[in-house]
Design a protein around this motif. Structure first.
Motif, PDB file in Angstrom:
ATOM      1  N   GLU A  13      48.307  41.570  -0.259  1.00 48.68           N
ATOM      2  CA  GLU A  13      47.019  42.140   0.172  1.00 48.68           C
ATOM      3  C   GLU A  13      46.607  41.596   1.537  1.00 48.68           C
ATOM      4  OE1 GLU A  13      43.643  42.484  -2.848  1.00 48.68           O
ATOM      5  OE2 GLU A  13      45.026  41.113  -3.867  1.00 48.68           O
ATOM      6  N   VAL A  14      46.709  40.288   1.683  1.00 48.32           N
ATOM      7  CA  VAL A  14      46.274  39.649   2.914  1.00 48.32           C
ATOM      8  C   VAL A  14      47.148  40.085   4.088  1.00 48.32           C
ATOM      9  CG1 VAL A  14      45.940  37.431   4.085  1.00 48.32           C
ATOM     10  CG2 VAL A  14      45.275  37.687   1.685  1.00 48.32           C
ATOM     11  N   MET A  15      48.461  40.190   3.845  1.00 48.26           N
ATOM     12  CA  MET A  15      49.372  40.622   4.917  1.00 48.26           C
ATOM     13  C   MET A  15      49.030  42.035   5.379  1.00 48.26           C
ATOM     14  SD  MET A  15      51.246  38.010   5.549  1.00 48.26           S
ATOM     15  CE  MET A  15      49.819  37.002   5.077  1.00 48.26           C
ATOM     16  N   GLN A  16      48.671  42.888   4.428  1.00 48.04           N
ATOM     17  CA  GLN A  16      48.306  44.269   4.773  1.00 48.04           C
ATOM     18  C   GLN A  16      47.041  44.287   5.633  1.00 48.04           C
ATOM     19  OE1 GLN A  16      48.051  46.792   1.337  1.00 48.04           O
ATOM     20  NE2 GLN A  16      47.573  48.627   2.512  1.00 48.04           N
ATOM     21  N   ASN A  17      46.078  43.432   5.295  1.00 49.14           N
ATOM     22  CA  ASN A  17      44.835  43.368   6.067  1.00 49.14           C
ATOM     23  C   ASN A  17      45.052  42.781   7.464  1.00 49.14           C
ATOM     24  OD1 ASN A  17      43.057  44.530   4.216  1.00 49.14           O
ATOM     25  ND2 ASN A  17      42.801  42.603   3.097  1.00 49.14           N
ATOM     26  N   GLN A 103      44.443  29.681   9.670  1.00 47.66           N
ATOM     27  CA  GLN A 103      45.170  30.519  10.622  1.00 47.66           C
ATOM     28  C   GLN A 103      46.652  30.158  10.683  1.00 47.66           C
ATOM     29  OE1 GLN A 103      46.189  30.985  15.284  1.00 47.66           O
ATOM     30  NE2 GLN A 103      44.814  29.374  14.624  1.00 47.66           N
ATOM     31  N   GLN A 104      46.960  28.852  10.763  1.00 46.29           N
ATOM     32  CA  GLN A 104      48.359  28.440  10.912  1.00 46.29           C
ATOM     33  C   GLN A 104      49.183  28.877   9.705  1.00 46.29           C
ATOM     34  OE1 GLN A 104      49.426  26.866  13.787  1.00 46.29           O
ATOM     35  NE2 GLN A 104      47.333  27.043  14.566  1.00 46.29           N
ATOM     36  N   ARG A 105      48.616  28.703   8.513  1.00 44.55           N
ATOM     37  CA  ARG A 105      49.356  29.086   7.303  1.00 44.55           C
ATOM     38  C   ARG A 105      49.516  30.592   7.187  1.00 44.55           C
ATOM     39  NH1 ARG A 105      45.386  26.375   3.351  1.00 44.55           N
ATOM     40  NH2 ARG A 105      44.115  26.416   5.238  1.00 44.55           N
ATOM     41  N   LEU A 106      48.443  31.338   7.460  1.00 39.75           N
ATOM     42  CA  LEU A 106      48.533  32.797   7.332  1.00 39.75           C
ATOM     43  C   LEU A 106      49.453  33.392   8.390  1.00 39.75           C
ATOM     44  CD1 LEU A 106      44.881  33.910   6.428  1.00 39.75           C
ATOM     45  CD2 LEU A 106      46.852  33.622   4.920  1.00 39.75           C
ATOM     46  N   LEU A 111      54.617  35.826   9.801  1.00 40.14           N
ATOM     47  CA  LEU A 111      55.867  35.813  10.558  1.00 40.14           C
ATOM     48  C   LEU A 111      57.075  35.817   9.628  1.00 40.14           C
ATOM     49  CD1 LEU A 111      55.024  33.230  13.398  1.00 40.14           C
ATOM     50  CD2 LEU A 111      55.113  35.712  13.583  1.00 40.14           C
ATOM     51  N   GLY A 112      56.933  35.144   8.490  1.00 36.62           N
ATOM     52  CA  GLY A 112      58.032  35.106   7.530  1.00 36.62           C
ATOM     53  C   GLY A 112      58.251  36.418   6.805  1.00 36.62           C
ATOM     54  N   LEU A 113      57.173  37.182   6.596  1.00 35.90           N
ATOM     55  CA  LEU A 113      57.269  38.421   5.807  1.00 35.90           C
ATOM     56  C   LEU A 113      57.368  39.680   6.670  1.00 35.90           C
ATOM     57  CD1 LEU A 113      54.647  37.660   3.022  1.00 35.90           C
ATOM     58  CD2 LEU A 113      57.111  37.962   2.688  1.00 35.90           C
ATOM     59  N   ILE A 176      60.738  41.999   0.238  1.00 41.63           N
ATOM     60  CA  ILE A 176      60.125  41.836  -1.088  1.00 41.63           C
ATOM     61  C   ILE A 176      58.839  42.635  -1.188  1.00 41.63           C
ATOM     62  CG2 ILE A 176      58.613  39.840  -0.665  1.00 41.63           C
ATOM     63  CD1 ILE A 176      61.096  40.194  -3.587  1.00 41.63           C
ATOM     64  N   LEU A 177      58.190  42.906  -0.029  1.00 36.58           N
ATOM     65  CA  LEU A 177      56.947  43.674  -0.040  1.00 36.58           C
ATOM     66  C   LEU A 177      57.198  45.152  -0.327  1.00 36.58           C
ATOM     67  CD1 LEU A 177      55.120  42.094   3.056  1.00 36.58           C
ATOM     68  CD2 LEU A 177      54.811  41.526   0.629  1.00 36.58           C
ATOM     69  N   ASP A 178      58.447  45.598  -0.168  1.00 37.19           N
ATOM     70  CA  ASP A 178      58.784  46.997  -0.457  1.00 37.19           C
ATOM     71  C   ASP A 178      59.038  47.226  -1.944  1.00 37.19           C
ATOM     72  OD1 ASP A 178      58.658  47.505   2.266  1.00 37.19           O
ATOM     73  OD2 ASP A 178      60.790  47.067   2.566  1.00 37.19           O
ATOM     74  N   MET A 179      59.203  46.141  -2.693  1.00 32.87           N
ATOM     75  CA  MET A 179      59.463  46.262  -4.132  1.00 32.87           C
ATOM     76  C   MET A 179      58.146  46.453  -4.868  1.00 32.87           C
ATOM     77  SD  MET A 179      62.536  43.480  -4.661  1.00 32.87           S
ATOM     78  CE  MET A 179      64.085  43.646  -3.777  1.00 32.87           C
TER      79      MET A 179
END
Length: 586
Positions: A13-17, A103-106, A111-113, A176-179
């Motif tokens: 959810e957060v990545m999408q936002n 911020q650093q963690r998100l 970047l990883g996903l 993994i986000l496509d699954m």
């Protein structure tokens, strides 16, 4: 009233936002600083259900969005091209969520996903564009990590690196986000590992793959991993106080990052963050490069604005002070740039300038006297430039700006202010600090015990050589050269040239002494290379007059420069250097 946890969010959810710029960064946030190793460890922590800390979000309604500057998350990080966050346009937005803590963690998770991370490949030159391939995060689905700290084998890899790892099945983590459901995980393992035609995977490897991929799927798509507080206040003071409190641990913010947050909110004509970032980049590109940062620029702004208190305290960055700094900003920038250009013309760079704070009095001198650009090159100002240079070199060698420099800066500022448009007052500064631990006077003992025992590779050695070779034009390139070439100081070679066995260790211990060093034009040094000094000297300088001139310029004794004579050479040259340093520093 107190803040409480909101319902946790999934990472997906957060990545999408973040992708949709619904989550943004306020200008009070520092820039991204994490390495790939930190990101890989963060993903390992997520897989092992380790807590990754809480997050603090600032919910901003539509009517308040235009009052503040916001920046996008970095979507693709590159060490050589993309390290700065871009300002985002939120016109027409119904409101946003600004990340105050996390911020650093998100950014790392994003970047990883969904992003890439480009860092320099080892052994390739920095200017080679191919040295920075975009790398994506992958998970080894066949076995755990060899790293004793991490259980799962996450790695940022380029396309080429993935292809070169044929015996590992690297899963691109972002997929993994496509699954959409659990069955997708099973199907992936069945298609790619259980019945793979590439080579025979073991049953244990297939089991590891199912478990690892299932865990990754649940962590990213199903688990409420992002635990957060929500702040809804539109009061900047309150938000700043919260921000400062929650950022007091972890990867600490520099004062400049916190103070810049206030500047960003209070400046009216300029965007403080954009101004400082671009100015720092500009200054650091001068000459052979410098290591100026935002802290230095803000400290300089406090000094040049003549504030009585120049400490890095939030109180000093109040509205009145920030408005004054903004009104003087163009002149401050010019003074700092001129001071760096001047110091670069002296031969300094980020590698040899041991204290950036030593630039501040020079910048103040430029600032109060509105010195023209040609001050740095004009023949009329040479004597004045020499005074600044001598003061700078003395100050660097005496380490007067180490520890807490504010007292030194205030006193020198007062002297410069009273001195006005006269030449740089080196004598008055020497007198002011005479007898204190910030004295820039040199005794014979200082010269004998400190300067003449300096070694190759030290910044103080370069400064001392620059004192000795003050007539050189440092707009040209010079190298620190071993007169007797270091590469020849091996026991085997020295034996062949008559050095006694009991002296060999002494020779090896003293090859790097400053008395065996000279400043030599870059081209001449490259031609000299590892030529024996006596051979190079006689072939390079063929007449008695040429040899006399070279010896005179380089403080050399008139002896044969054989290896057997090296102890005598050091002894005699030390005497000549000591005599010259006494004249310069008396």
């Amino acid at each position: 009233i107190y803040m409480a946890y909101e319902t946790p969010l999934t990472i997906a959810e957060v990545m999408q936002n973040i992708s949709a710029n619904k989550y943004v960064l306020p200008s009070i946030q520092r820039e991204y600083v994490w390495s790939t190793n930190q990101i890989e460890t963060l993903f390992d922590s997520l897989m092992r259900d380790y807590p990754i800390g809480t997050f603090l979000f600032w919910e901003i309604d539509k009517e308040y969005v235009k009052k503040f500057d916001f920046y996008e998350f970095i979507k693709n990080y590159s060490e050589n091209q993309n390290i700065h966050n871009q300002k985002t346009n939120l016109s027409g937005s119904d409101g946003v969520t600004a990340v105050l803590d996390g911020q650093q963690r998100l950014t790392s998770i994003y970047l990883g996903l969904k992003g890439t991370y480009a860092y320099k490949t080892k052994y390739l030159a920095r200017k080679n564009q191919n040295a920075y391939p975009a790398r994506k995060l992958y998970l080894n689905l066949l076995s755990s990590s060899n790293d004793s700290d991490n259980e799962y084998d996450f790695k940022f890899l380029s396309d080429k690196e993935v292809k070169n790892n044929q015996n590992v099945h690297w899963f691109e983590v972002g997929k993994i986000l496509d699954m959409r459901e659990d069955g997708d995980v099973s199907m992936y393992v069945t298609d790619n590992i259980s019945y793979s035609n590439e080579f025979q995977y073991t049953r244990e490897q297939a089991r590891f793959a199912v478990n690892a991929l299932s865990r990754l799927y649940n962590v990213m798509n199903k688990a409420g991993t992002i635990c957060y507080y929500r702040e809804k206040s539109s009061e900047l003071d309150k938000v700043l106080n919260i921000f400062i409190r929650v950022n007091s641990g972890g990867t600490k913010l520099s004062y400049s990052d916190l103070l810049l947050s206030i500047a960003s909110a209070q400046w009216e004509k300029y965007d403080a963050r954009e101004e400082l970032i671009s100015f720092v980049d500009d200054i650091n590109a001068i000459g052979d490069g410098f290591n100026i940062n935002k802290d230095f620029v803000l400290k300089t702004a406090l000094v040049l604005s003549d504030f009585p208190n120049i400490a890095f305290k939030v109180d000093n960055f109040n509205k009145v002070n920030m408005m004054k700094i903004e009104s003087l900003w163009d002149d401050i920038k010019k003074a700092v740039r001129q001071s760096v250009l001047l110091v670069s013309s002296f031969g300094y760079s980020g590698e040899t300038l041991t204290s950036n704070n030593a630039l501040i009095p020079i910048a103040y001198y430029f600032f109060i006297n509105e010195l023209p650009d040609n001050f740095i090159s004009s023949g009329k100002t040479k004597e004045n430039r020499d005074k600044i240079k001598k003061w700078l070199m003395r100050s660097l060698l005496k380490k007067v700006f180490s520890g807490q420099p504010d007292n030194v800066l205030r006193h020198i500022r007062e002297i410069l202010k009273i001195n006005g448009a006269n030449d740089f007052p080196i004598e008055k500064i020497i007198d002011k600090f005479k007898g204190t631990n910030k004295s820039i006077q040199f005794t014979e003992e200082d010269i004998d015990e400190f300067l003449l025992n300096l070694k190759y590779g030290k910044s103080d050695t370069v400064t001392t050589l620059m004192l000795l070779y003050s007539s050189l034009d440092f707009n040209n390139k010079f190298h620190v050269d071993h007169m007797y070439p270091k590469s020849k100081f091996t026991k085997t070679y020295l034996r062949k040239h008559g050095v006694q066995e009991n002296e060999l260790n002494w020779y090896l211990e003293n090859v790097n002494n400053i008395c065996n060093l000279q400043l030599l034009a870059a081209q001449l040094n490259e031609e000299k290379l590892a030529t024996d000094f006596d051979e190079w000297f006689t072939s390079q300088y063929k007449t008695d007059n040429e040899r006399y001139q070279y010896r005179n310029i380089n403080y050399l004794p008139d002896i044969d420069y054989t290896y057997e004579n090296y102890p005598l050479f050091l002894e005699k040259r030390r005497e000549l250097l000591k005599s010259q340093l006494n004249k310069i520093l008396a």
